[in-house]
Design an enzyme around this catalytic site. Structure first.
Site, PDB file in Angstrom:
ATOM      1  N   CYS A 100       0.815  -1.232   0.000  1.00  0.00           N
ATOM      2  CA  CYS A 100       0.000   0.000   0.000  1.00  0.00           C
ATOM      3  C   CYS A 100       0.841   1.271   0.000  1.00  0.00           C
ATOM      4  O   CYS A 100       0.316   2.362  -0.204  1.00  0.00           O
ATOM      5  CB  CYS A 100      -0.943  -0.008   1.190  1.00  0.00           C
ATOM      6  SG  CYS A 100      -1.992  -1.457   1.211  1.00  0.00           S
ATOM      7  N   HIS A 241      -2.992   7.299   1.484  1.00  0.00           N
ATOM      8  CA  HIS A 241      -3.489   5.991   1.067  1.00  0.00           C
ATOM      9  C   HIS A 241      -4.912   5.817   1.595  1.00  0.00           C
ATOM     10  O   HIS A 241      -5.194   6.116   2.758  1.00  0.00           O
ATOM     11  CB  HIS A 241      -2.570   4.895   1.615  1.00  0.00           C
ATOM     12  CG  HIS A 241      -3.130   3.521   1.447  1.00  0.00           C
ATOM     13  ND1 HIS A 241      -3.698   3.088   0.256  1.00  0.00           N
ATOM     14  CD2 HIS A 241      -3.245   2.478   2.317  1.00  0.00           C
ATOM     15  CE1 HIS A 241      -4.114   1.848   0.413  1.00  0.00           C
ATOM     16  NE2 HIS A 241      -3.862   1.462   1.643  1.00  0.00           N
ATOM     17  N   ASN A 271      -9.983  -0.025  -0.862  1.00  0.00           N
ATOM     18  CA  ASN A 271      -8.528   0.037  -0.673  1.00  0.00           C
ATOM     19  C   ASN A 271      -7.863  -0.638  -1.877  1.00  0.00           C
ATOM     20  O   ASN A 271      -7.953  -1.852  -2.040  1.00  0.00           O
ATOM     21  CB  ASN A 271      -8.181  -0.683   0.631  1.00  0.00           C
ATOM     22  CG  ASN A 271      -6.696  -0.693   0.952  1.00  0.00           C
ATOM     23  OD1 ASN A 271      -5.862  -0.564   0.052  1.00  0.00           O
ATOM     24  ND2 ASN A 271      -6.363  -0.872   2.212  1.00  0.00           N
TER      25      ASN A 271
HETATM   26  N1  COA Z   1     -19.081  -6.910   8.566  1.00  0.00           N
HETATM   27  C1  COA Z   1     -19.567  -7.005   9.802  1.00  0.00           C
HETATM   28  N2  COA Z   1     -18.788  -7.235  10.878  1.00  0.00           N
HETATM   29  C2  COA Z   1     -17.479  -7.370  10.659  1.00  0.00           C
HETATM   30  C3  COA Z   1     -16.900  -7.296   9.382  1.00  0.00           C
HETATM   31  C4  COA Z   1     -17.775  -7.065   8.313  1.00  0.00           C
HETATM   32  N3  COA Z   1     -17.331  -6.954   7.054  1.00  0.00           N
HETATM   33  N4  COA Z   1     -15.573  -7.461   9.492  1.00  0.00           N
HETATM   34  C5  COA Z   1     -15.300  -7.643  10.787  1.00  0.00           C
HETATM   35  N5  COA Z   1     -16.457  -7.595  11.503  1.00  0.00           N
HETATM   36  C6  COA Z   1     -16.623  -7.744  12.934  1.00  0.00           C
HETATM   37  C7  COA Z   1     -15.516  -8.558  13.577  1.00  0.00           C
HETATM   38  O1  COA Z   1     -15.780  -9.935  13.460  1.00  0.00           O
HETATM   39  C8  COA Z   1     -15.568  -8.076  14.990  1.00  0.00           C
HETATM   40  O2  COA Z   1     -16.631  -8.753  15.630  1.00  0.00           O
HETATM   41  P1  COA Z   1     -16.512  -9.191  17.197  1.00  0.00           P
HETATM   42  O3  COA Z   1     -16.323  -7.890  17.946  1.00  0.00           O
HETATM   43  O4  COA Z   1     -17.800  -9.875  17.433  1.00  0.00           O
HETATM   44  O5  COA Z   1     -15.310 -10.065  17.250  1.00  0.00           O
HETATM   45  C9  COA Z   1     -15.966  -6.616  14.864  1.00  0.00           C
HETATM   46  O6  COA Z   1     -16.532  -6.473  13.560  1.00  0.00           O
HETATM   47  C10 COA Z   1     -14.803  -5.658  14.999  1.00  0.00           C
HETATM   48  O7  COA Z   1     -13.708  -6.152  14.207  1.00  0.00           O
HETATM   49  P2  COA Z   1     -12.366  -5.365  14.051  1.00  0.00           P
HETATM   50  O8  COA Z   1     -11.453  -6.101  13.146  1.00  0.00           O
HETATM   51  O9  COA Z   1     -11.875  -4.993  15.425  1.00  0.00           O
HETATM   52  O10 COA Z   1     -12.916  -4.051  13.307  1.00  0.00           O
HETATM   53  P3  COA Z   1     -12.210  -2.689  13.095  1.00  0.00           P
HETATM   54  O11 COA Z   1     -13.024  -1.630  13.680  1.00  0.00           O
HETATM   55  O12 COA Z   1     -10.743  -2.728  13.458  1.00  0.00           O
HETATM   56  O13 COA Z   1     -12.314  -2.532  11.516  1.00  0.00           O
HETATM   57  C11 COA Z   1     -10.869  -2.705   9.603  1.00  0.00           C
HETATM   58  C12 COA Z   1     -11.683  -3.462  10.650  1.00  0.00           C
HETATM   59  C13 COA Z   1     -10.129  -3.696   8.740  1.00  0.00           C
HETATM   60  C14 COA Z   1     -11.848  -1.914   8.771  1.00  0.00           C
HETATM   61  C15 COA Z   1      -9.879  -1.753  10.301  1.00  0.00           C
HETATM   62  O14 COA Z   1      -9.188  -2.447  11.306  1.00  0.00           O
HETATM   63  C16 COA Z   1      -8.866  -1.132   9.383  1.00  0.00           C
HETATM   64  O15 COA Z   1      -9.207  -0.371   8.493  1.00  0.00           O
HETATM   65  N6  COA Z   1      -7.576  -1.383   9.632  1.00  0.00           N
HETATM   66  C17 COA Z   1      -6.498  -0.694   8.953  1.00  0.00           C
HETATM   67  C18 COA Z   1      -6.259  -1.281   7.628  1.00  0.00           C
HETATM   68  C19 COA Z   1      -5.124  -0.552   6.984  1.00  0.00           C
HETATM   69  O16 COA Z   1      -4.780   0.559   7.281  1.00  0.00           O
HETATM   70  N7  COA Z   1      -4.486  -1.175   6.060  1.00  0.00           N
HETATM   71  C20 COA Z   1      -3.361  -0.500   5.461  1.00  0.00           C
HETATM   72  C21 COA Z   1      -2.804  -1.212   4.396  1.00  0.00           C
HETATM   73  S1  COA Z   1      -3.871  -2.139   3.438  1.00  0.00           S
END
Ligand code: COA
Length: 314
Positions: A100, A241, A271
């Site tokens: 990324c 990004h 993304n």
């Molecule tokens: N739909 C519904 N629920 C979802 C889901 C989806 N698509 N994906 C995950 N969940 C759930 C999880 O299972 C979790 O459930 P639980 O609390 O019952 O275990 C809950 O949502 C929270 O999950 P979590 O992974 O903690 O969510 P988050 O708030 O961290 O969001 C991302 C996930 C990936 C969107 C976020 O972490 C993110 O953007 N990270 C940074 C990514 C990044 O910067 N990448 C850079 C290079 S690619």
């Protein structure tokens, strides 16, 4: 960008997710999917358009760099395929793997080649077919990523604009947070036959990567501002990004920015890894948002983990 759209509503029918969660947690509404299209095909099209736009003949290129995390082959590289198809006979060509951070890393490499006097005309392309390594039963990743390509031409110039300063870093100790293996997970030096790997899918520890960005992104932005002896309020555009709209909001708040200065298009493309920053710049330019004399901070972060920023005057 590929024509085919994958909307949140379509994903609702594929995995246990919903439009409200995706929009609230990521800001994404739809992404593009390059069905039956190789990374090199997307790259070639983007490269051709950039050359046409710049009014530059491929024969004048000294270097072609393709930033990609989804090359079609170990070898030949995507950049060599593109070089051959473009007929860029005197160009050196290599791929750059910084996921990324791809475009921002490519900017630094292109700038370095030009400053060293090793190249005058450089084509930088970022291209991804992430859909090939996404597990469409894994809701934590399949809602995030999209495919696409974008390109830019860099030329040597005596003017005092262009890439003013850069700051590039990596933190390989966190590499496991975002991983897409192409070889068996076992020790490659162990004796005996290798297991065939069928776990080629990208896995992301999203919240760990999110935590990393909270310090890495401001570190890179602070560094380029400091190096250029500028403050955030002197910057016209922050082009980051497009990983998650919450990261963009975090940066807006941290630097007390007018939200209009932080470009957002993640809602339409998701993304797209290294493609995203170049894609934003292309959209901004076509919409007449970029004017001579403006200062832009670009910032990339992601797989590796890698991160970096550049400050550009246009
Ligand atoms: N739909 C519904 N629920 C979802 C889901 C989806 N698509 N994906 C995950 N969940 C759930 C999880 O299972 C979790 O459930 P639980 O609390 O019952 O275990 C809950 O949502 C929270 O999950 P979590 O992974 O903690 O969510 P988050 O708030 O961290 O969001 C991302 C996930 C990936 C969107 C976020 O972490 C993110 O953007 N990270 C940074 C990514 C990044 O910067 N990448 C850079 C290079 S690619």
């Amino acid at each position: 960008m590929p024509d085919r759209k994958l909307t949140n509503e379509m994903l609702e029918r594929m995995v246990d997710t919903n439009d409200e969660w995706i929009v609230k947690r990521t800001g994404i509404r739809e992404r593009r999917i390059a069905q039956n299209t190789a990374t090199w095909e997307l790259a070639l099209e983007a490269g051709k358009r950039a050359l046409t736009d710049a009014g530059l003949d491929a024969a004048a290129l000294d270097l072609i760099i393709v930033g990609t995390a989804t090359p079609d082959f170990f070898t030949p590289s995507v950049s060599c395929i593109v070089q051959g198809k473009l007929g860029a006979e005197k160009a050196m060509a290599f791929d750059l793997s910084a996921a990324c951070s791809g475009f921002v890393y490519c900017v630094d490499v292109a700038d370095s080649f030009i400053r060293a006097g090793k190249a005058k005309n450089i084509l930088v392309i970022c291209a991804e077919t992430l859909s090939r390594i996404i597990d469409y039963t894994d809701r934590s990743t399949c809602v995030i990523f999209g495919d696409g390509a974008a390109a830019a031409v860099f030329q040597a110039s005596d003017a005092d604009d262009g890439v003013l300063t850069t700051y590039m870093r990596a933190n390989g100790t966190l590499g496991e947070c975002l991983k897409a293996p192409i070889l068996p997970e076992e020790d490659p030096l162990a004796p005996g036959p290798r297991a065939v790997c069928d776990h080629r899918f990208l896995k992301m520890a999203g919240s760990d990567v999110f935590r990393f960005t909270a310090t890495a992104v401001p570190e890179a932005i602070d560094a380029v501002l400091h190096q250029a002896n500028m403050t955030a309020d002197q910057i016209d555009w922050f082009v980051l990004h497009q990983a998650n709209v919450r990261i963009l909001h975090m940066i807006t708040t941290r630097y007390g920015l007018n939200p209009d200065k932080v470009y957002v298009n993640i809602d339409r493309y998701g993304n797209t890894s290294g493609v995203s920053v170049a894609l934003c710049l292309d959209e901004m330019r076509k919409a007449g948002k970029l004017q001579p004399g403006q200062h832009i901070v670009i910032c990339g972060f992601g797989g590796g983990l890698t991160y970096g920023a550049a400050l550009i005057r246009i």
